[in-house]
Enzyme design. Structure first.
Site, mmCIF file in Angstrom:
data_model
loop_
_atom_site.group_PDB
_atom_site.id
_atom_site.type_symbol
_atom_site.label_atom_id
_atom_site.label_comp_id
_atom_site.label_asym_id
_atom_site.label_seq_id
_atom_site.Cartn_x
_atom_site.Cartn_y
_atom_site.Cartn_z
ATOM 1 N N ASP A 296 1.166 -1.584 0.380
ATOM 2 C CA ASP A 296 -0.022 -0.073 -0.162
ATOM 3 C C ASP A 296 0.658 1.549 -0.383
ATOM 4 O O ASP A 296 2.020 1.375 0.125
ATOM 5 C CB ASP A 296 -1.014 0.157 1.366
ATOM 6 C CG ASP A 296 -1.922 1.162 1.290
ATOM 7 O OD1 ASP A 296 -2.457 1.162 0.149
ATOM 8 O OD2 ASP A 296 -2.077 2.060 2.011
ATOM 9 N N SER A 297 0.107 2.203 -0.316
ATOM 10 C CA SER A 297 1.129 3.739 -0.239
ATOM 11 C C SER A 297 1.756 4.101 0.330
ATOM 12 O O SER A 297 2.607 5.251 1.236
ATOM 13 C CB SER A 297 0.286 4.514 -1.138
ATOM 14 O OG SER A 297 -1.145 5.120 -1.031
ATOM 15 N N CYS B 87 -4.688 -1.594 -2.211
ATOM 16 C CA CYS B 87 -4.219 0.350 -2.596
ATOM 17 C C CYS B 87 -5.277 0.537 -3.674
ATOM 18 O O CYS B 87 -4.817 -0.264 -4.504
ATOM 19 C CB CYS B 87 -2.954 0.764 -2.707
ATOM 20 S SG CYS B 87 -2.922 2.531 -3.163
ATOM 21 N N GLU C 246 -5.582 9.673 9.605
ATOM 22 C CA GLU C 246 -3.678 9.650 9.432
ATOM 23 C C GLU C 246 -3.569 10.666 10.148
ATOM 24 O O GLU C 246 -2.534 10.593 10.781
ATOM 25 C CB GLU C 246 -2.918 9.394 7.485
ATOM 26 C CG GLU C 246 -3.142 8.477 6.972
ATOM 27 C CD GLU C 246 -2.259 8.659 6.274
ATOM 28 O OE1 GLU C 246 -1.272 9.483 5.843
ATOM 29 O OE2 GLU C 246 -1.881 7.856 5.408
ATOM 30 N N CYS D 288 -11.397 3.028 -0.982
ATOM 31 C CA CYS D 288 -10.175 3.394 0.043
ATOM 32 C C CYS D 288 -9.925 2.561 1.084
ATOM 33 O O CYS D 288 -10.743 2.576 2.383
ATOM 34 C CB CYS D 288 -9.870 4.548 0.533
ATOM 35 S SG CYS D 288 -8.517 5.408 1.162
ATOM 36 N N HIS E 78 -8.416 3.104 3.470
ATOM 37 C CA HIS E 78 -8.606 3.790 4.595
ATOM 38 C C HIS E 78 -9.581 4.550 5.920
ATOM 39 O O HIS E 78 -10.085 4.187 7.277
ATOM 40 C CB HIS E 78 -7.762 5.105 4.743
ATOM 41 C CG HIS E 78 -6.079 5.888 4.675
ATOM 42 N ND1 HIS E 78 -5.240 4.689 3.520
ATOM 43 C CD2 HIS E 78 -5.674 6.336 5.424
ATOM 44 C CE1 HIS E 78 -4.343 5.203 3.957
ATOM 45 N NE2 HIS E 78 -4.356 6.188 5.049
#
Length: 276
Positions: free
Chosen positions: A11-12, A74, A159, A193, A195
């Protein structure tokens, strides 16, 4: 993991840990190697070519670590880089290795969850602009109506540990309002996504009652299990000693602090230097 052949999960940043967590639940016996390219995250706003170059470099790093199979956990990398890597790069650099993404497994089943035939996709700018979800969904469910909404503030909220705070409410309400403004028939939302599962409680609280909210981790994990069953030769190469190693291209301290939230348990990462 000397002499081991772990399954690579990329993942990024941190979000792919939500996918890895579900994969480990379904396939705990395998060895796994996770890489977060945190130093160059986020990928969402970057150009197709930049995401492709970064992703290919990370895939090659996985190969150098013994991985025969790499999962791009991702959405942005899956949308902007996967097809080129599969069709152009693997035949040249590693014809026997495999790279899979998170978009196809999700699009193969999403239509099964909707009763109205209308679904919503919430994702980063990069994922939404790529049109990958509407294109892939049309292959499996051509009559399904797909409505998309880019949510550029949601990853920073997660984040920066603001996802459970009142400040997140405005951005979640705003994008859900935009999405349902496109169609009142939407009864299923895909969190496109990795996240976004951390926002799922707030999303549920602001979405219309009885809206089904899908996160990708469990879908991808079950798809990977089926893939390995259909490819026993590849499954036989991947080693099974229950090992897990975590790498980041940025601060290990920062990664470890965030990883606890995404992965659900403490991790101890290692730093790797990648540069183009």
């Amino acid at each position: 993991m000397a002499n081991k052949k772990p399954i690579g999960v990329f993942d990024s940043g941190y979000g792919g840990l939500t996918v890895l967590k579900e994969i480990v639940k379904v396939l705990p016996e395998y060895d796994y190697l996770y890489l977060g390219d945190n130093a160059r995250a986020p990928y969402g706003p970057r150009s197709f070519d930049t995401v492709y170059q970064y992703t290919l470099q990370c895939v090659q790093w996985f190969f150098s670590q013994g991985c025969e199979l790499v999962i791009l956990a991702c959405n942005t990398a899956s949308a902007k880089a996967l097809r080129t890597i599969q069709q152009q790069d693997l035949p040249k650099i590693a014809p026997d290795k495999r790279v899979l993404g998170v978009i196809r497994p999700t699009t193969e089943v999403i239509g099964n969850y909707s009763k109205t035939g209308s679904v919503g996709i919430l994702g980063t700018n990069g994922t939404i602009v790529s049109e990958s979800y509407p294109i892939e969904i049309a292959k499996f469910f051509p009559s399904l109506q797909v409505y998309q909404e880019a949510c550029p503030m949601w990853v920073p909220l997660v984040e920066n540990n603001e996802y459970n705070k009142p400040g997140a409410d405005y951005f979640i309400q705003q994008h859900l309002h935009h999405l349902f403004g496109k169609s009142k028939e939407i009864d299923t939302i895909l969190l496109a996504c990795t996240h976004y599962p951390l926002l799922i409680d707030k999303i549920r609280s602001f979405a219309p009652a009885n809206t089904r909210i899908l996160s990708q981790g469990e879908i991808v994990a079950n798809s990977l299990r089926d893939y390995l069953e259909r490819h026993p030769a590849l499954a036989g190469i991947c080693t099974r000693e229950g090992g897990r190693r975590f790498f980041t291209t940025d601060s290990v301290t920062d990664f470890d602090n965030h990883a606890t939230v995404f992965y659900g348990k403490p991790v101890s990462s290692e730093h790797v230097e990648l540069s183009l």
